[in-house]
Design a protein around this motif. Structure first.
Motif, mmCIF file in Angstrom:
data_model
loop_
_atom_site.group_PDB
_atom_site.id
_atom_site.type_symbol
_atom_site.label_atom_id
_atom_site.label_comp_id
_atom_site.label_asym_id
_atom_site.label_seq_id
_atom_site.Cartn_x
_atom_site.Cartn_y
_atom_site.Cartn_z
ATOM 1 N N PRO A 94 33.238 33.061 22.619
ATOM 2 C CA PRO A 94 34.201 32.868 21.536
ATOM 3 C C PRO A 94 35.603 33.341 21.880
ATOM 4 C CG PRO A 94 32.897 34.818 21.106
ATOM 5 C CD PRO A 94 32.360 34.216 22.379
ATOM 6 N N SER A 95 35.768 33.955 23.051
ATOM 7 C CA SER A 95 37.069 34.486 23.461
ATOM 8 C C SER A 95 37.816 33.480 24.325
ATOM 9 C CB SER A 95 36.886 35.779 24.256
ATOM 10 O OG SER A 95 36.295 36.788 23.479
ATOM 11 N N ASP A 96 39.128 33.510 24.230
ATOM 12 C CA ASP A 96 39.975 32.715 25.116
ATOM 13 C C ASP A 96 40.221 33.531 26.380
ATOM 14 O OD1 ASP A 96 41.821 31.217 26.458
ATOM 15 O OD2 ASP A 96 43.296 31.155 24.844
ATOM 16 N N THR A 97 39.608 33.118 27.474
ATOM 17 C CA THR A 97 39.746 33.858 28.738
ATOM 18 C C THR A 97 40.595 33.104 29.753
ATOM 19 O OG1 THR A 97 37.666 32.926 29.589
ATOM 20 C CG2 THR A 97 37.531 35.031 28.398
ATOM 21 N N ARG A 98 41.435 32.194 29.299
ATOM 22 C CA ARG A 98 42.262 31.431 30.238
ATOM 23 C C ARG A 98 43.187 32.328 31.046
ATOM 24 N NH1 ARG A 98 40.362 26.446 31.474
ATOM 25 N NH2 ARG A 98 39.408 25.579 29.605
ATOM 26 N N TRP A 99 43.528 33.478 30.514
ATOM 27 C CA TRP A 99 44.409 34.387 31.243
ATOM 28 C C TRP A 99 43.786 34.837 32.563
ATOM 29 C CZ3 TRP A 99 42.244 39.122 32.176
ATOM 30 C CH2 TRP A 99 41.167 39.498 31.354
ATOM 31 N N VAL A 100 42.465 34.790 32.663
ATOM 32 C CA VAL A 100 41.795 35.171 33.911
ATOM 33 C C VAL A 100 42.224 34.254 35.052
ATOM 34 C CG1 VAL A 100 39.537 35.358 35.060
ATOM 35 C CG2 VAL A 100 39.822 36.197 32.713
ATOM 36 N N ASP A 101 42.529 33.003 34.738
ATOM 37 C CA ASP A 101 42.893 32.041 35.776
ATOM 38 C C ASP A 101 44.166 32.439 36.511
ATOM 39 O OD1 ASP A 101 40.720 30.652 34.866
ATOM 40 O OD2 ASP A 101 41.870 29.083 33.853
ATOM 41 N N ASP A 102 44.988 33.263 35.881
ATOM 42 C CA ASP A 102 46.230 33.710 36.504
ATOM 43 C C ASP A 102 46.061 34.976 37.337
ATOM 44 O OD1 ASP A 102 47.646 31.613 35.281
ATOM 45 O OD2 ASP A 102 47.915 32.797 33.449
ATOM 46 N N GLU A 104 44.474 36.574 40.536
ATOM 47 C CA GLU A 104 43.813 36.270 41.799
ATOM 48 C C GLU A 104 42.810 37.327 42.215
ATOM 49 O OE1 GLU A 104 46.200 35.000 45.011
ATOM 50 O OE2 GLU A 104 46.696 33.126 43.983
ATOM 51 N N ASP A 105 42.752 38.431 41.462
ATOM 52 C CA ASP A 105 41.802 39.495 41.780
ATOM 53 C C ASP A 105 40.546 39.421 40.925
ATOM 54 O OD1 ASP A 105 43.284 40.118 39.464
ATOM 55 O OD2 ASP A 105 42.870 42.266 39.700
ATOM 56 N N LEU A 106 40.411 38.385 40.083
ATOM 57 C CA LEU A 106 39.239 38.253 39.225
ATOM 58 C C LEU A 106 38.447 36.998 39.589
ATOM 59 C CD1 LEU A 106 40.699 39.228 35.730
ATOM 60 C CD2 LEU A 106 39.389 40.662 37.326
ATOM 61 N N PRO A 107 37.144 37.011 39.342
ATOM 62 C CA PRO A 107 36.322 35.840 39.675
ATOM 63 C C PRO A 107 36.831 34.569 39.000
ATOM 64 C CG PRO A 107 34.926 37.723 39.125
ATOM 65 C CD PRO A 107 36.338 38.123 38.797
ATOM 66 N N LYS A 108 36.559 33.453 39.630
ATOM 67 C CA LYS A 108 36.895 32.158 39.051
ATOM 68 C C LYS A 108 35.848 31.805 37.987
ATOM 69 C CE LYS A 108 39.160 30.601 43.301
ATOM 70 N NZ LYS A 108 39.109 31.872 44.056
ATOM 71 N N ILE A 109 36.320 31.219 36.882
ATOM 72 C CA ILE A 109 35.437 30.919 35.758
ATOM 73 C C ILE A 109 35.453 29.419 35.465
ATOM 74 C CG2 ILE A 109 34.949 31.305 33.313
ATOM 75 C CD1 ILE A 109 36.158 34.034 33.524
ATOM 76 N N ILE A 110 34.260 28.865 35.312
ATOM 77 C CA ILE A 110 34.068 27.500 34.817
ATOM 78 C C ILE A 110 33.518 27.639 33.402
ATOM 79 C CG2 ILE A 110 32.768 25.352 35.101
ATOM 80 C CD1 ILE A 110 32.606 26.040 38.112
ATOM 81 N N ARG A 111 34.299 27.210 32.411
ATOM 82 C CA ARG A 111 33.949 27.482 31.011
ATOM 83 C C ARG A 111 33.201 26.326 30.355
ATOM 84 N NH1 ARG A 111 38.677 29.141 32.564
ATOM 85 N NH2 ARG A 111 39.191 31.354 32.375
ATOM 86 N N ALA A 112 32.319 26.702 29.435
ATOM 87 C CA ALA A 112 31.603 25.715 28.626
ATOM 88 C C ALA A 112 32.078 25.750 27.176
ATOM 89 C CB ALA A 112 30.104 25.972 28.695
ATOM 90 N N GLY A 113 33.284 26.272 26.945
ATOM 91 C CA GLY A 113 33.763 26.384 25.575
ATOM 92 C C GLY A 113 32.960 27.420 24.801
ATOM 93 N N ARG A 114 32.907 27.252 23.502
ATOM 94 C CA ARG A 114 32.146 28.154 22.643
ATOM 95 C C ARG A 114 30.789 27.532 22.320
ATOM 96 N NH1 ARG A 114 34.565 30.953 17.092
ATOM 97 N NH2 ARG A 114 32.799 32.383 16.727
ATOM 98 N N HIS A 115 29.753 28.378 22.182
ATOM 99 C CA HIS A 115 28.444 27.873 21.763
ATOM 100 C C HIS A 115 28.585 26.996 20.512
ATOM 101 C CE1 HIS A 115 27.606 31.860 23.584
ATOM 102 N NE2 HIS A 115 26.398 31.434 23.876
#
Length: 363
Positions: A94-102, A104-115
């Motif tokens: 339920p959280s917006d984690t798009r900031w992770v994409d910016d 470079e020290d955090l894992p890459k995420i492929i999102r499925a949106g919200r349940h």
């Protein structure tokens, strides 16, 4: 390492299960198998190198009560990184984690949106809770928000029935999955029980999470359709505790959960033996800790999957399934280095010697 530094990984580089090379170079954050000319600022790491591990069922930004703040989500992602998980399929948040994409020290995420769940048929504050008439519209919405995946809640306890039951009528999931595919997204579903699986698979679903209800009569259907499963065995280990909490109010549900738990290894082994794709996922987030990828690989081995194939389910095979590169020439240098050969003993995954993300040593 400075921006102009070169990383030299030597020892044994597991490009694939049988493709083993003596060294690779990291230049400009990318993998190269050619020694760079004139390299001066070189740092060497020795050991057994694997592509960054994959957790194909993880929830960054999710806590036991629902969405968490950015600081907590960051800690979750860092915990996964420390375990060697550098690629996450976030199976609903339920959280917006798009900031992770910016970062470079955090894992890459492929999102499925919200349940997407049926009204009052899932954990509070986790999902969009809707009725079947709205399912297509919400699938379209989450397909736009996600990174090529949509997550349904396929079954959950029906309190009137006192047991697990499907959440959606067949015609609703057929229309919803068709809409997701039209928009270029794959669909996966949380499913514990047996009763929701045939409708979902025949409707064209791409993956089933947990899949504890997979039975001998359903295995050929999964194999024929190429539907993958992500068993999350470290989560299924909690079923007896969950069942104990429901003994008084929902004894039928509790007994069912215990049966699903008791046959969990047979279920996973039967799926693998039939050729059903099996991938590693921990279900981290919510009530389960992050950083459990090594434990999940070990659980697949305990279930009877050969070690190299269990390893592939968290590395080469998982990356190919998700459409992300491994240690290919020119690929982002996301890799983990270990003391020993993880093909011989997957337990070495629990102790990474070095973690390299986007060409930088982060651990």
């Amino acid at each position: 390492m400075s921006d102009g530094a070169v990383l030299h990984v030597k020892g044994r580089v597991l490009v694939g299960p049988e493709d083993v090379r003596d060294e690779l170079w990291v230049v400009g954050g990318r993998v190269s198998y050619d020694r760079p000319a004139g390299a001066r600022d070189v740092r060497t790491v020795e050991g057994w190198a694997l592509p960054g591990l994959v957790d194909a069922h993880c929830h960054v930004g999710l806590g036991a009560q629902g969405p968490v703040d950015a600081a907590t989500a960051e800690k979750q992602a860092l915990t996964d990184r420390e375990a060697g998980t550098l690629l996450i399929r976030d199976a609903g948040s339920p959280s917006d984690t798009r900031w992770v994409d910016d970062r470079e020290d955090l894992p890459k995420i492929i999102r499925a949106g919200r349940h997407i769940a049926r009204t009052r048929r899932y954990i509070r504050n986790y999902a969009w809770e809707i009725e079947p008439d709205d399912l297509v519209a919400y699938v379209a919405q989450e397909a736009r928000r996600g990174d090529g995946w949509v997550k349904l809640v396929g079954d959950w306890i029906d309190r009137d029935l006192g047991d697990l039951a499907p959440c959606w009528p067949r015609e609703a999931v057929e229309a919803a999955i068709a809409e997701a595919h039209r928009r270029g997204a794959r669909v996966t579903a949380h499913c514990f029980a047996e009763s929701s699986l045939r409708d979902l698979v025949e409707a064209g679903i791409d993956c089933i999470e947990h899949a504890t209800g997979l039975t001998e009569d359903l295995i050929p259907l999964f194999a024929e359709r190429g539907v993958a499963i992500v068993p999350t065995l470290v989560n299924i280990a909690t079923f007896p505790q969950l069942a104990a909490g429901g003994d008084t109010r929902f004894p039928r549900w509790s007994a069912h959960m215990r049966r699903l738990h008791e046959r969990r290894y047979d279920t996973v082994r039967g799926a693998h033996d039939a050729g059903i794709p099996v991938f590693v996922g921990t279900d981290a987030g919510g009530s389960l800790a992050h950083g459990l990828v090594a434990e999940e690989v070990a659980e697949l081995v305990t279930a009877g999957i050969p070690p190299v194939q269990a390893l592939s389910a968290a590395s080469w095979g998982a990356r190919a399934w998700l459409g992300r590169p491994g240690l290919d020439e020119g690929a982002p240098a996301d890799l983990v280095v270990y003391e020993g050969d993880p093909r011989a003993d997957v337990r070495v995954l629990a102790a990474p010697r070095r973690v390299v993300l986007n060409g930088r040593i982060v651990q």
